[in-house]
Design a protein around this motif. Sequence first.
Motif, PDB file in Angstrom:
ATOM      1  N   ILE A 172      -3.640  -5.097  -4.825  1.00 20.07           N
ATOM      2  CA  ILE A 172      -2.583  -4.948  -3.698  1.00 20.07           C
ATOM      3  C   ILE A 172      -1.362  -3.836  -5.427  1.00 20.07           C
ATOM      4  N   MET A 173      -1.706  -2.164  -4.631  1.00 23.15           N
ATOM      5  CA  MET A 173      -1.036  -0.910  -4.945  1.00 23.15           C
ATOM      6  C   MET A 173       0.610  -1.281  -5.180  1.00 23.15           C
ATOM      7  N   ILE A 174       1.484  -1.245  -6.200  1.00 27.58           N
ATOM      8  CA  ILE A 174       2.740  -0.847  -5.530  1.00 27.58           C
ATOM      9  C   ILE A 174       3.331   0.977  -5.976  1.00 27.58           C
ATOM     10  N   SER A 175       4.059   1.075  -4.692  1.00 28.76           N
ATOM     11  CA  SER A 175       4.093   2.324  -4.610  1.00 28.76           C
ATOM     12  C   SER A 175       6.154   2.857  -4.536  1.00 28.76           C
ATOM     13  N   GLY A 176       6.430   3.708  -5.126  1.00 30.88           N
ATOM     14  CA  GLY A 176       7.672   4.265  -4.924  1.00 30.88           C
ATOM     15  C   GLY A 176       7.779   5.276  -3.465  1.00 30.88           C
ATOM     16  N   LYS A 177       6.305   5.353  -2.845  1.00 27.21           N
ATOM     17  CA  LYS A 177       5.731   6.505  -2.167  1.00 27.21           C
ATOM     18  C   LYS A 177       5.285   5.731  -1.174  1.00 27.21           C
ATOM     19  N   ASP A 178       5.789   6.303   0.371  1.00 26.61           N
ATOM     20  CA  ASP A 178       5.058   5.615   1.634  1.00 26.61           C
ATOM     21  C   ASP A 178       3.934   6.666   1.993  1.00 26.61           C
ATOM     22  N   GLY A 179       3.660   7.509   1.935  1.00 24.45           N
ATOM     23  CA  GLY A 179       3.030   8.411   3.010  1.00 24.45           C
ATOM     24  C   GLY A 179       1.906   8.208   2.360  1.00 24.45           C
ATOM     25  N   PHE A 180       1.521   8.980   4.213  1.00 29.19           N
ATOM     26  CA  PHE A 180       0.214   9.104   4.323  1.00 29.19           C
ATOM     27  C   PHE A 180      -0.531   9.172   3.268  1.00 29.19           C
ATOM     28  N   ASP A 182      -0.925   9.016   0.393  1.00 31.66           N
ATOM     29  CA  ASP A 182      -0.797   7.778  -0.810  1.00 31.66           C
ATOM     30  C   ASP A 182      -2.125   6.654  -0.054  1.00 31.66           C
ATOM     31  N   LYS A 183      -1.509   6.157   0.323  1.00 30.54           N
ATOM     32  CA  LYS A 183      -2.231   5.119   1.498  1.00 30.54           C
ATOM     33  C   LYS A 183      -3.683   5.097   1.574  1.00 30.54           C
ATOM     34  N   VAL A 184      -4.037   6.562   1.649  1.00 33.87           N
ATOM     35  CA  VAL A 184      -5.194   6.958   2.101  1.00 33.87           C
ATOM     36  C   VAL A 184      -6.516   6.872   0.377  1.00 33.87           C
ATOM     37  N   ARG A 185      -5.415   7.593  -0.451  1.00 33.58           N
ATOM     38  CA  ARG A 185      -5.913   7.923  -1.668  1.00 33.58           C
ATOM     39  C   ARG A 185      -6.416   6.269  -2.028  1.00 33.58           C
ATOM     40  N   GLY A 186      -5.289   5.241  -1.796  1.00 31.62           N
ATOM     41  CA  GLY A 186      -5.553   4.146  -1.995  1.00 31.62           C
ATOM     42  C   GLY A 186      -6.653   3.853  -1.697  1.00 31.62           C
ATOM     43  N   ARG A 187      -6.818   3.250  -0.122  1.00 29.13           N
ATOM     44  CA  ARG A 187      -8.209   2.922   0.184  1.00 29.13           C
ATOM     45  C   ARG A 187      -9.418   3.092  -0.567  1.00 29.13           C
ATOM     46  N   MET A 188      -8.994   4.448  -0.720  1.00 27.09           N
ATOM     47  CA  MET A 188     -10.425   5.507  -1.370  1.00 27.09           C
ATOM     48  C   MET A 188     -11.018   4.825  -2.467  1.00 27.09           C
ATOM     49  N   ALA A 189      -9.616   4.333  -3.473  1.00 26.06           N
ATOM     50  CA  ALA A 189     -10.202   3.876  -4.464  1.00 26.06           C
ATOM     51  C   ALA A 189     -10.446   2.004  -4.539  1.00 26.06           C
ATOM     52  N   GLY A 190     -10.086   1.630  -3.561  1.00 18.30           N
ATOM     53  CA  GLY A 190     -10.749   0.266  -3.188  1.00 18.30           C
ATOM     54  C   GLY A 190      -9.394  -0.530  -3.412  1.00 18.30           C
ATOM     55  N   THR A 191      -8.279  -0.622  -2.773  1.00 17.89           N
ATOM     56  CA  THR A 191      -7.364  -0.923  -2.762  1.00 17.89           C
ATOM     57  C   THR A 191      -7.649  -2.062  -1.746  1.00 17.89           C
ATOM     58  N   THR A 192      -6.465  -2.754  -1.524  1.00 19.39           N
ATOM     59  CA  THR A 192      -6.870  -4.338  -0.462  1.00 19.39           C
ATOM     60  C   THR A 192      -5.335  -3.805   0.432  1.00 19.39           C
ATOM     61  N   GLY A 193      -4.650  -3.924  -0.270  1.00 20.42           N
ATOM     62  CA  GLY A 193      -2.974  -3.188   0.367  1.00 20.42           C
ATOM     63  C   GLY A 193      -2.447  -2.803   0.395  1.00 20.42           C
ATOM     64  N   TYR A 194      -1.086  -2.519   0.166  1.00 18.45           N
ATOM     65  CA  TYR A 194       0.435  -1.844  -0.414  1.00 18.45           C
ATOM     66  C   TYR A 194       1.967  -2.240  -0.272  1.00 18.45           C
TER      67      TYR A 194
END
Length: 217
Positions: A172-180, A182-194
């Motif tokens: 689960i990634m923790i971020s100060g940003k809620d941009g689309f 950022d979430k797509v980049r997280g998914r590409m890196a293999g994150t499960t949640g946000y």
Amino acid sequence: MLLSNNHADRLVIRGAIEDIEALRAHRELSESELTNLGIGYLNLREFQQGLLCLQEASRKNPDNVLLSGQVNSLLIRLEEISQSEVSHDPGTKTHSVLVVDDSATVRKLIVGKLEKSGYNVFSASDGIEALEMLKTITPDLILLDITMPRMDGYQVCKVIRGMESTKDTPVIMISGKDGFFDKVRGRMAGTTGYITKPFGPETLMKAIESYLHGSKE
């Protein structure tokens, strides 16, 4: 040394631990610093975390027979505790969570909440430290901050997904940003949640319980 004093106040010990942990972002800790850090964790009954610090200290000075003996004794004791827990309560399992965040304040809040909720918690101040810990532990879930020194969360997540022991571990990634993006980049890196900062205890626990549900029991 404060961290070696098992009569010291737990909050004071926790504060001293965080001060030493904060140094990791700037330099490697010495053998004595790692030893004191390990003893501090042991005084807080965070045995696995204490063991990791003592093992790292022992690797810096293999000739320290006393330290090597402490590490071996602790390994034996942890194995005894593990076997005792299994024999007394075979139907339950305490989930473990690795918290990775360069903010000592955020780590303290998350670790405190998870420990009170019955989780076995490990913490790392950045991605490099987390990846080193993952060589010896396999948590059930990883909470990973995105913005950190040395390696950002995206880079760390990619490495985690490339490790056999953690390729399927929820991240689960923790971020100060809620941009689309950022979430797509997280998914590409293999994150499960946000999870987006700031978040409350209920949001944190709901996310953790959601992603642990159906994971390895």
